[in-house]
Motif scaffolding. Structure first.
Motif, short mmCIF file in Angstrom:
data_model
loop_
_atom_site.label_atom_id
_atom_site.label_comp_id
_atom_site.label_asym_id
_atom_site.label_seq_id
_atom_site.Cartn_x
_atom_site.Cartn_y
_atom_site.Cartn_z
N ALA A 40 -38.82 13.22 38.42
CA ALA A 40 -38.78 12.90 39.48
C ALA A 40 -40.35 12.07 39.72
N TRP A 41 -41.30 12.29 38.95
CA TRP A 41 -42.65 11.63 38.58
C TRP A 41 -42.32 10.50 37.50
N CYS A 42 -42.28 10.77 36.31
CA CYS A 42 -42.24 9.76 35.27
C CYS A 42 -40.79 9.06 34.93
N GLY A 43 -39.85 9.60 35.50
CA GLY A 43 -38.31 9.28 35.25
C GLY A 43 -37.99 9.52 33.61
N ALA A 44 -38.63 10.37 32.93
CA ALA A 44 -38.26 10.82 31.79
C ALA A 44 -36.98 11.83 31.88
N PRO A 45 -36.04 11.63 30.73
CA PRO A 45 -34.90 12.27 30.65
C PRO A 45 -35.32 13.88 30.49
N LYS A 56 -37.00 19.72 38.15
CA LYS A 56 -37.33 18.38 38.89
C LYS A 56 -38.09 17.39 38.05
N TYR A 57 -39.00 18.18 37.38
CA TYR A 57 -40.19 17.61 36.81
C TYR A 57 -40.24 17.96 35.24
N CYS A 58 -40.58 16.98 34.36
CA CYS A 58 -40.50 17.10 32.81
C CYS A 58 -42.00 18.18 32.43
N ARG A 59 -42.89 17.96 33.09
CA ARG A 59 -44.07 18.93 32.88
C ARG A 59 -44.59 19.56 33.95
N ASP A 60 -45.49 20.54 33.96
CA ASP A 60 -46.01 21.16 34.74
C ASP A 60 -47.13 20.29 35.42
N SER A 61 -47.76 19.40 34.74
CA SER A 61 -48.56 18.46 35.43
C SER A 61 -48.10 17.37 36.20
N HIS A 62 -46.85 17.05 35.96
CA HIS A 62 -45.98 16.02 36.91
C HIS A 62 -45.75 16.65 38.32
N ARG A 63 -45.50 17.97 38.10
CA ARG A 63 -45.13 18.66 39.42
C ARG A 63 -46.35 18.87 40.22
N LYS A 64 -47.54 19.21 39.43
CA LYS A 64 -48.77 19.33 40.17
C LYS A 64 -49.11 17.98 40.86
N ARG A 65 -48.92 16.93 40.24
CA ARG A 65 -49.26 15.59 40.78
C ARG A 65 -48.54 15.35 42.04
N ALA A 66 -47.25 15.63 41.73
CA ALA A 66 -46.28 14.89 43.02
C ALA A 66 -46.71 15.92 44.17
N SER A 67 -46.95 17.33 43.98
CA SER A 67 -47.40 18.32 44.87
C SER A 67 -48.79 17.60 45.73
#
Length: 190
Positions: A40-45, A56-67
């Motif tokens: 949901a952040w970068c669009g990577a599969p 929903k997110y490929c990495r934990d860092s992307h989950r944190k950024r979205a939060s």
């Protein structure tokens, strides 16, 4: 999961025995299984293993950024007195500085580093000779230069005829060597 049921009537030809067929029930089931989704952040599969909640997110860092973005949006929606974002336009104060640099070039004697030993003097005189031969000097400058060179030759000839007694230069005492290493290491060496 979708279940389709179909009932066959008596006109089916695939019956093996004779007699009246009252009803045939056929059940077909279809199921959908998630195999892959996108971040949901970068669009990577993201490959989904099929166990647990789908990611929903490929990495934990992307989950944190979205939060962080969601939290910032909630805070910005609050009133200004409660720490929210203002809707007033941004005002900027700009200071303009104008710097003018003036360079003044004046005619006069330039600061020149004179040759320090006989070899440097010889090199300088050879360069001067090449400049005179190529015609890069003014006539007035040549007259002044010729007069100065004649005076210099007279001083050199006088020195050759009556050498001045020179005082030997004093030799400075050798410097004491600085200790190597830290104080702690020097104490251990003693």
């Amino acid at each position: 999961m979708t279940i389709f049921e179909r009932q066959h009537g008596p006109d089916d030809d695939d019956q093996e025995h004779r007699g009246d067929v009252l009803a045939v029930t056929e059940t077909v089931s279809e199921s959908d299984r998630l195999r892959e989704t996108t971040c949901a952040w970068c669009g990577a599969p993201i490959v989904y293993a099929g166990v647990g909640r789908p990611p929903k997110y490929c990495r934990d860092s992307h989950r944190k950024r979205a939060s962080e973005v969601r939290t910032a949006q909630r805070r910005a929606a609050r009133p200004v007195d409660q720490g929210g974002q203002t809707t007033d336009p941004v005002r900027e104060v700009v200071e303009r500085t104008k710097t003018v640099t003036r360079t003044t070039v004046r005619r006069g004697p330039a600061k020149v580093r004179f040759p320090e030993d006989i070899y440097e003097w010889r090199q300088a005189l050879l360069m001067l000779r090449a400049a005179v031969e190529s015609g890069r000097g003014g006539f007035h400058a040549m007259d002044v230069l010729l007069r100065d060179l004649e005076e210099t030759v007279a001083v050199v000839r006088e020195y050759q005829e009556q050498p001045v007694q020179r005082v030997p230069a004093s030799v400075p005492a050798p410097r004491r060597q600085r200790p190597q290493g830290s104080r702690k290491k020097r104490r251990k060496r003693r």
